[in-house]
Design a protein around this motif. Structure first.
Motif, mmCIF file in Angstrom:
data_model
loop_
_atom_site.group_PDB
_atom_site.id
_atom_site.type_symbol
_atom_site.label_atom_id
_atom_site.label_comp_id
_atom_site.label_asym_id
_atom_site.label_seq_id
_atom_site.Cartn_x
_atom_site.Cartn_y
_atom_site.Cartn_z
ATOM 1 N N LEU A 103 27.726 46.586 42.806
ATOM 2 C CA LEU A 103 28.618 46.967 41.685
ATOM 3 C C LEU A 103 29.374 45.730 41.433
ATOM 4 C CD1 LEU A 103 29.457 49.229 39.858
ATOM 5 C CD2 LEU A 103 31.211 50.037 41.726
ATOM 6 N N GLN A 104 29.926 44.933 42.387
ATOM 7 C CA GLN A 104 30.942 43.867 42.124
ATOM 8 C C GLN A 104 30.094 42.671 41.251
ATOM 9 O OE1 GLN A 104 33.769 42.942 43.777
ATOM 10 N NE2 GLN A 104 34.165 40.959 42.992
ATOM 11 N N GLN A 105 28.818 42.711 41.496
ATOM 12 C CA GLN A 105 28.187 41.524 40.813
ATOM 13 C C GLN A 105 28.212 42.158 39.168
ATOM 14 O OE1 GLN A 105 24.708 41.554 43.530
ATOM 15 N NE2 GLN A 105 24.986 39.021 43.479
ATOM 16 N N LYS A 106 27.778 43.273 39.159
ATOM 17 C CA LYS A 106 27.552 43.986 37.749
ATOM 18 C C LYS A 106 28.890 44.029 36.969
ATOM 19 C CE LYS A 106 23.806 46.944 39.345
ATOM 20 N NZ LYS A 106 22.645 46.343 38.574
ATOM 21 N N ILE A 107 30.015 44.152 37.469
ATOM 22 C CA ILE A 107 31.313 44.164 36.800
ATOM 23 C C ILE A 107 31.660 42.825 36.622
ATOM 24 C CG2 ILE A 107 33.678 44.442 37.227
ATOM 25 C CD1 ILE A 107 32.900 47.171 38.986
ATOM 26 N N ALA A 126 43.640 54.343 32.155
ATOM 27 C CA ALA A 126 43.513 53.317 33.062
ATOM 28 C C ALA A 126 44.666 52.873 33.549
ATOM 29 C CB ALA A 126 42.432 52.412 32.837
ATOM 30 N N GLY A 127 45.880 52.949 32.933
ATOM 31 C CA GLY A 127 47.138 52.553 33.389
ATOM 32 C C GLY A 127 47.521 51.138 32.417
ATOM 33 N N ALA A 146 48.539 48.731 29.185
ATOM 34 C CA ALA A 146 48.936 48.948 27.750
ATOM 35 C C ALA A 146 48.140 48.112 26.674
ATOM 36 C CB ALA A 146 50.495 48.512 27.621
ATOM 37 N N LYS A 147 48.159 48.391 25.281
ATOM 38 C CA LYS A 147 47.358 47.678 24.534
ATOM 39 C C LYS A 147 47.722 46.228 24.501
ATOM 40 C CE LYS A 147 46.855 47.412 19.535
ATOM 41 N NZ LYS A 147 47.148 48.082 18.157
ATOM 42 N N GLU A 148 48.906 45.687 24.834
ATOM 43 C CA GLU A 148 49.208 44.299 25.172
ATOM 44 C C GLU A 148 48.832 43.594 26.304
ATOM 45 O OE1 GLU A 148 51.444 47.285 24.650
ATOM 46 O OE2 GLU A 148 51.287 46.596 22.406
ATOM 47 N N SER A 149 48.215 44.507 27.107
ATOM 48 C CA SER A 149 47.800 44.052 28.589
ATOM 49 C C SER A 149 46.809 42.886 28.498
ATOM 50 C CB SER A 149 47.465 44.914 29.423
ATOM 51 O OG SER A 149 48.342 45.943 29.708
ATOM 52 N N SER A 150 46.990 41.956 29.273
ATOM 53 C CA SER A 150 45.533 40.929 29.404
ATOM 54 C C SER A 150 44.884 41.288 30.783
ATOM 55 C CB SER A 150 45.948 39.397 29.334
ATOM 56 O OG SER A 150 46.284 39.375 28.383
ATOM 57 N N LEU A 151 43.729 41.828 30.651
ATOM 58 C CA LEU A 151 43.176 42.247 31.906
ATOM 59 C C LEU A 151 42.249 41.019 32.419
ATOM 60 C CD1 LEU A 151 41.439 45.677 30.664
ATOM 61 C CD2 LEU A 151 43.785 45.145 31.379
ATOM 62 N N VAL A 152 42.300 40.989 33.823
ATOM 63 C CA VAL A 152 41.566 39.995 34.746
ATOM 64 C C VAL A 152 40.570 40.916 35.494
ATOM 65 C CG1 VAL A 152 43.614 38.287 34.987
ATOM 66 C CG2 VAL A 152 43.284 40.093 36.757
ATOM 67 N N LEU A 153 39.822 39.924 36.149
ATOM 68 C CA LEU A 153 38.404 40.496 36.808
ATOM 69 C C LEU A 153 39.208 41.714 37.859
ATOM 70 C CD1 LEU A 153 35.700 40.528 37.368
ATOM 71 C CD2 LEU A 153 35.921 38.918 39.222
ATOM 72 N N ALA A 154 40.009 41.469 38.534
ATOM 73 C CA ALA A 154 40.573 42.580 39.271
ATOM 74 C C ALA A 154 40.672 43.899 38.596
ATOM 75 C CB ALA A 154 41.602 42.089 40.173
ATOM 76 N N PHE A 174 39.420 44.954 35.969
ATOM 77 C CA PHE A 174 37.911 45.350 35.511
ATOM 78 C C PHE A 174 37.198 46.113 36.836
ATOM 79 C CE2 PHE A 174 37.938 43.577 31.503
ATOM 80 C CZ PHE A 174 36.961 43.971 30.789
ATOM 81 N N ILE A 175 37.440 45.537 37.899
ATOM 82 C CA ILE A 175 37.073 46.061 39.205
ATOM 83 C C ILE A 175 37.657 47.334 39.279
ATOM 84 C CG2 ILE A 175 36.816 45.891 41.536
ATOM 85 C CD1 ILE A 175 36.270 42.722 41.059
#
Length: 175
Positions: free
Chosen positions: A92-96, A144-145, A147-155, A157-158
């Motif tokens: 699952l980690q590889q897919k994400i 998912a907790g 905000a619209k202004e958030s920058s998401l990192v890989l963690a 997404f996981i």
């Protein structure tokens, strides 16, 4: 292995298996090599964007242009590693991690609201309005907790996709 007109040796097969974390059997790797050689019309040992687009299923994929930036110029080992993400043996980690790369448009390790909106736009086309897309995405992020202004990192997404039961699988036909 650089010249696609040559045959794979046992060493090549084992090296590719190791490179893709044993995701494919030796027989599957030989089948993938045959397909790679068919796609590599120039015989240069790499598959170009145009060669990828010659695959009808790929050409009609709404994310094909995003995928092309990850694929253009792949050699055989990289081709197999790319496909290993779609194996039932992939974690699952590889897919994400793969999905994250599709969203990370500028390769900076961060995915913004606009990046996600661009992908959603590609996926939905004219079926929903821009306002609806923004509402859906804002709702998903909020749930998912984030905000619209958030920058998401890989963690992130996981965290979001880790319990989703994500399915991304393609069978490799074996000759």
């Amino acid at each position: 292995m650089g010249n696609t007109s040559s045959m794979l040796t046992q060493y090549d097969i084992e090296e590719v298996q190791e490179h893709c974390n044993e995701t494919f059997s030796q027989q599957e790797i030989v089948s993938l090599y045959k397909r790679f050689c068919q796609l590599d019309r120039s015989g240069g040992g790499f598959i170009s964007s145009d060669e990828f687009l010659s695959v009808p299923e790929f050409a009609v994929n709404p994310l094909s242009q995003r995928l092309l930036r990850m694929l253009d110029g792949l050699n055989f080992k990289e081709f197999v590693a790319f496909l290993s993400t779609f194996s039932s043996c992939a974690t699952l980690q590889q897919k994400i991690e793969f999905i994250f790369k599709v969203y990370d448009l500028d390769f900076n390790g961060k995915v913004t609201f606009n990046h996600m909106l661009d992908v959603l736009r590609d996926l939905t086309g004219s079926y929903i309005s821009e306002q609806q897309r923004q509402q859906v995405l804002t709702h998903v992020l909020d749930e998912a907790g984030y905000a619209k202004e958030s920058s998401l990192v890989l963690a992130d997404f996981i965290k979001i996709l880790g319990s989703s039961g994500l399915k991304m699988e393609v069978e490799v036909p074996v000759d």
